[in-house]
Design a protein around this motif. Sequence first.
Motif, PDB file in Angstrom:
ATOM      1  N   PHE A 134       5.412  12.467   7.050  1.00 37.35           N
ATOM      2  CA  PHE A 134       6.490  12.829   5.877  1.00 37.35           C
ATOM      3  C   PHE A 134       7.530  13.089   6.473  1.00 37.35           C
ATOM      4  O   PHE A 134       8.668  13.582   5.884  1.00 37.35           O
ATOM      5  CB  PHE A 134       5.945  14.169   5.415  1.00 37.35           C
ATOM      6  N   TRP A 138       9.760   8.745   0.301  1.00 41.13           N
ATOM      7  CA  TRP A 138       9.990   9.348  -1.006  1.00 41.13           C
ATOM      8  C   TRP A 138       9.217  10.575  -1.481  1.00 41.13           C
ATOM      9  O   TRP A 138       8.048  10.311  -1.328  1.00 41.13           O
ATOM     10  CB  TRP A 138      10.001   8.210  -2.127  1.00 41.13           C
ATOM     11  N   MET A 139       9.803  11.550  -1.808  1.00 40.32           N
ATOM     12  CA  MET A 139       9.210  12.732  -2.220  1.00 40.32           C
ATOM     13  C   MET A 139       8.909  12.589  -3.971  1.00 40.32           C
ATOM     14  O   MET A 139      10.016  12.122  -4.643  1.00 40.32           O
ATOM     15  CB  MET A 139       9.986  14.227  -2.002  1.00 40.32           C
ATOM     16  N   SER A 151       4.141  14.697  -4.035  1.00 36.88           N
ATOM     17  CA  SER A 151       3.361  13.655  -3.259  1.00 36.88           C
ATOM     18  C   SER A 151       4.277  12.966  -2.520  1.00 36.88           C
ATOM     19  O   SER A 151       5.559  13.192  -2.577  1.00 36.88           O
ATOM     20  CB  SER A 151       2.587  12.719  -4.248  1.00 36.88           C
ATOM     21  N   PHE A 152       4.031  11.853  -1.798  1.00 36.21           N
ATOM     22  CA  PHE A 152       4.967  11.449  -0.709  1.00 36.21           C
ATOM     23  C   PHE A 152       4.594   9.799  -0.539  1.00 36.21           C
ATOM     24  O   PHE A 152       3.276   9.321  -0.645  1.00 36.21           O
ATOM     25  CB  PHE A 152       4.763  12.102   0.374  1.00 36.21           C
ATOM     26  N   SER A 154       5.458   6.684   2.125  1.00 31.82           N
ATOM     27  CA  SER A 154       6.014   6.271   3.459  1.00 31.82           C
ATOM     28  C   SER A 154       6.849   5.237   3.398  1.00 31.82           C
ATOM     29  O   SER A 154       6.746   4.445   2.180  1.00 31.82           O
ATOM     30  CB  SER A 154       5.030   6.528   4.422  1.00 31.82           C
ATOM     31  N   ASN A 193      15.227  20.623   2.451  1.00 34.70           N
ATOM     32  CA  ASN A 193      14.419  20.147   1.211  1.00 34.70           C
ATOM     33  C   ASN A 193      14.268  21.247   0.385  1.00 34.70           C
ATOM     34  O   ASN A 193      13.706  22.363   0.908  1.00 34.70           O
ATOM     35  CB  ASN A 193      13.241  19.650   1.925  1.00 34.70           C
ATOM     36  N   LEU A 209       6.330  20.055   4.697  1.00 35.68           N
ATOM     37  CA  LEU A 209       6.695  20.387   3.183  1.00 35.68           C
ATOM     38  C   LEU A 209       5.938  21.809   3.048  1.00 35.68           C
ATOM     39  O   LEU A 209       5.720  22.145   1.781  1.00 35.68           O
ATOM     40  CB  LEU A 209       6.101  19.430   2.243  1.00 35.68           C
ATOM     41  N   LYS A 486      14.080  11.221   1.338  1.00 34.88           N
ATOM     42  CA  LYS A 486      13.991  12.379   2.226  1.00 34.88           C
ATOM     43  C   LYS A 486      14.162  11.629   3.650  1.00 34.88           C
ATOM     44  O   LYS A 486      13.314  10.770   4.158  1.00 34.88           O
ATOM     45  CB  LYS A 486      12.745  13.296   2.187  1.00 34.88           C
TER      46      LYS A 486
END
Length: 488
Positions: A134, A138-139, A151-152, A154, A193, A209, A486
Amino acid sequence: MKHILNSLFLVIILFTGCYKDKGNYDYQPINDITATVVKDTFHVGQFDTLRISPVITGRDTNRLSFEWRVYPVTDPANPLDPGRIEVISRNRCFNQPITLRPATNYYNLDFVAKDTVTGVSYFKHLYLQVTTAFQTGWMLLEQKQSNVDISFISPDYIAYNSVYSASNPTMPLPVTARQIISISTQSLIGTLNMVYFDGGGYTLDNTSLQVLADYTKLFYASPAKVQPYNMIKPSFYSYGPYALCGGKVYGLNGMFASKLFGAAFTQPDSLGYTAAPFAAGGSSFGAIFFDQAHYRFMYDGGGTSTSLKVFPQNNTMAYDLNNVPKTMLTMKVGLGWELLPTNWYAVFKNESDDSCFLYTLNANGDFNTFPVAAAQQPILNSPDVHRSPDYLFSSTVKQMYYAADNRLYVYDMAANQSRVIYQFANGENITALKMMNGVITLATWNGQPGGGTVYYLPIAATGDISENTYTQRVSGFEKIIALTYKVG
């Protein structure tokens, strides 16, 4: 006298000889335990399962109890915390996901086998490094049936669902969560964040997170109205970043002098102000804001200023900076170099109908040759432009992208009209969109469980979607209402 002493000594010897020692001297043989593992250093991704099966030898291995101890486990909100020892398993073999915070340093991991008869403990010292997927990507803020989660995705397009709830099982996000932000502040506080919801927000750890602190901990004193909407550093020339919270503007007390935001910026006059959650910036006026309550632009003058000012009256520019009686929908950077953009674009909507307007600001301008109020026009021939979840602007040509339902549009400012450049299936509607490095990343939802999808659409020089197709597609999400990129 000598005879008496000799008699007493004889009696003592006789009594001592008759005493029976009832102590327990049933000595246990040494249960010398040895634990062997395939290696002494382990690397594991956070939330991945770590498996270690030690081979144990000794006189009697059936009378052992076990612990896996890790240290130092520190509190990320307390930089002076020396850390604690934490028992993460009591099984002989370790086989479970790792939820420890990722770090560049190694954790100490001790396997402890205790002889339950003798009480003697035997140690095997290991090292553990926890990494994360992470760090960059993209978050996604997902709206689910009963909760909200993050969610995330990569950089290699691998999806990690429900990362927030996995990292914070006892701190579910409120159902009012509406925005996620990742910003490099270019200050002592580094990268922030954040997730915002009605009445508050959280700052999140950059690698896991996990919740670090309540949003109000970013301030010397809690804002009078805790309703965060945005944080932005609009210009190289403004100190920033600026926190837009509860209709007020807050700034750091010096870019490299403080880690906390100060008091709300002072009002420009007796009317007060209610700032829209956007900001522009440039070399001439520092940061520029919009007072939604009184329909006027304001600026701080740059540097360490914490006082807002109104623009002087000027009737020679494209519009009156003190009289824009509309609702601001967005204000973002447009044409120009990223550090010194030429144009900032603001989209406004009539309060009485759905008509929209485009206003252009030159934040590096003046009141004469290069007017700050550079241009304005009604947005024509652009269906449902007021309904877009966001607005994106090209840095090379005068174009704006927006979405409505299942259609993605490009608005040509010179022609003052829009055209559809991509269309999804009926019922698959666009819910969020961002642009970065010439690629539009957008989210859609078809109304079904697991019906959320993220698409990557590269932009051609004409403003159309290159080859009229996406390059990547990641599915299996719920309704995505916000997304942000991010960088760790």
